[in-house]
Scaffold this active site. Sequence first.
Site, short mmCIF file in Angstrom:
data_model
loop_
_atom_site.label_atom_id
_atom_site.label_comp_id
_atom_site.label_asym_id
_atom_site.label_seq_id
_atom_site.Cartn_x
_atom_site.Cartn_y
_atom_site.Cartn_z
CG HIS A 186 9.71 -5.61 3.14
ND1 HIS A 186 9.63 -6.24 4.37
CD2 HIS A 186 9.29 -4.34 3.34
CE1 HIS A 186 9.19 -5.38 5.26
NE2 HIS A 186 8.96 -4.22 4.67
CE LYS A 246 11.02 2.75 12.49
NZ LYS A 246 10.74 2.31 11.11
NE ARG A 297 2.17 -0.63 4.37
CZ ARG A 297 3.04 -0.57 5.36
NH1 ARG A 297 3.86 -1.56 5.58
NH2 ARG A 297 3.09 0.47 6.16
CB SER A 306 7.76 -5.92 9.57
OG SER A 306 8.47 -6.02 8.37
#
Length: 159
Positions: free
Chosen positions: A18, A42, A91, A129
């Site tokens: 990030h 989440k 990504r 993460s």
Amino acid sequence: MSTKAIYPGTFDPITNGHIDIITRAASMFDRVILAIAASPSKKPMFDLEERVALATTALQHLPNVEVMGFSDLMANFARAQQANILIRGLRAVADFEYEMQLAHMNRHLMPELESVFLMPSKEWSFISSSLVKEVARHAGDVTHFLPANVHQALMEKLK
């Protein structure tokens, strides 16, 4: 005219991947807001205040970056911040489909909101993460993937 961009995400926690994206965005735009989503659905490991504090410390070396929490629709938050650029990291090809859907929805909600996609540096292209937390839960060394303050906070959470 000053350019203001928003880099939104859950950042649970913020990783060096990030930071790679935000550092590069900070060199492209006059002001960048790292917008940390509350994302209660989440079930984040770190609450919103913790994520904002961790990111603020990790990004203090970037004077044109501000960290803010939000719980509204991204388009509404962008409008309130008078930002018309949305930064998103990609990504892999798998990220693109979802990101394209988000970009189209955001454009529908706020026609002047442009999505700009940045690919992470090769070194960070495989981390997330979630992956970092999973490796850390199983006593794997994630030191390289996190800022020092975030690594320390993650180790404390996992005790």
